[in-house]
Design an enzyme around this catalytic site. Sequence first.
Site, PDB file in Angstrom:
ATOM      1  NE  ARG A  66      -2.626   0.290   3.542  1.00 24.73           N
ATOM      2  CZ  ARG A  66      -3.431   0.723   4.493  1.00 24.73           C
ATOM      3  NH1 ARG A  66      -4.737   0.638   4.331  1.00 24.73           N
ATOM      4  NH2 ARG A  66      -2.978   1.233   5.595  1.00 24.73           N
ATOM      5  CG  ASP A 116       6.068  -3.085  10.180  1.00 22.45           C
ATOM      6  OD1 ASP A 116       6.804  -3.559   9.294  1.00 22.45           O
ATOM      7  OD2 ASP A 116       5.717  -1.888  10.213  1.00 22.45           O
ATOM      8  CB  THR A 131      -2.399   7.118  -2.783  1.00 27.65           C
ATOM      9  OG1 THR A 131      -1.669   5.891  -2.947  1.00 27.65           O
ATOM     10  CG2 THR A 131      -1.591   8.255  -3.396  1.00 27.65           C
ATOM     11  CG  ASP A 138       2.419  -2.648   9.212  1.00 28.65           C
ATOM     12  OD1 ASP A 138       2.464  -1.706   8.404  1.00 28.65           O
ATOM     13  OD2 ASP A 138       2.690  -3.832   8.895  1.00 28.65           O
TER      14      ASP A 138
END
Length: 221
Positions: free
Chosen positions: A116, A215, A120, A212
Amino acid sequence: MENVAGVSHYGDYKNVEVFEHPLIKHKISLLRDKNTGTREFRNLVEEIASFEAYEAFRNLPLMDVEVETPIEKCMTPMIDGKKLTIVPILRAGLGMVNGITNMIPTAKVGHVGLYRNPETHEPHEYFCKLPEQIDHRVVAILDPMLATGGSAISAVDILKKHGAKKIKFLCIMAAPEGIKALAEAHPDIEIYIGNVDRGLNDDAYIVPGLGDAGDRIFGTK
Ligand code: PRP
Ligand code: URA
């Protein structure tokens, strides 16, 4: 999809099922905890993926084959057709692979790489490698997170472009925005969700979410 115990339909979408099983809910709560370390996080993602697979593959076709038991020969059911394929979306989807191959060791594994854009939030494809004859296989896309839905929609687009027809999408956590986007872009696929969270924040992260996923699985932050 028929409605069965342990899952419920989401809203009016007949192709979206949310897991209600207490073991899945409990493990998702452990994933949310920011004090859950990498090793435990990975184990939990694998375990949840196994539970989800058990349910999501309940409608695989069977055929009777002959097996000789110590007592006599018999006809007994085994999964029919070409080998099931799982396709993790890199990176975070990789965390779900072992949980499924532990249950279905003969599954083929394809890979789709998407990231991603942080500004945006649009997905960008950087890798795609799929098994042959994808058009004859049941394909399950794996990604723990369905946020805006952009990555999932793009992964399904890619698989359909390669000919896949029977597609399932398995995730652990989803925002209502992502569910709507995916279910409306691809009403012909089956979507399985561990938990529906409240929504998205300004960075398009799921809230309350788990942070995340990539991560946390790979210890990169
Ligand atoms: C995360 C996640 C999904 C995507 C979900 O991946 O694993 O693929 O974001 O967001 P969306 O629904 O808004 O598209 P990310 O792009 O962060 O890449 P990573 O797995 O390599 O960290
Ligand atoms: N990707 C993640 O890893 N987490 C989110 O909350 C949203 C997208």
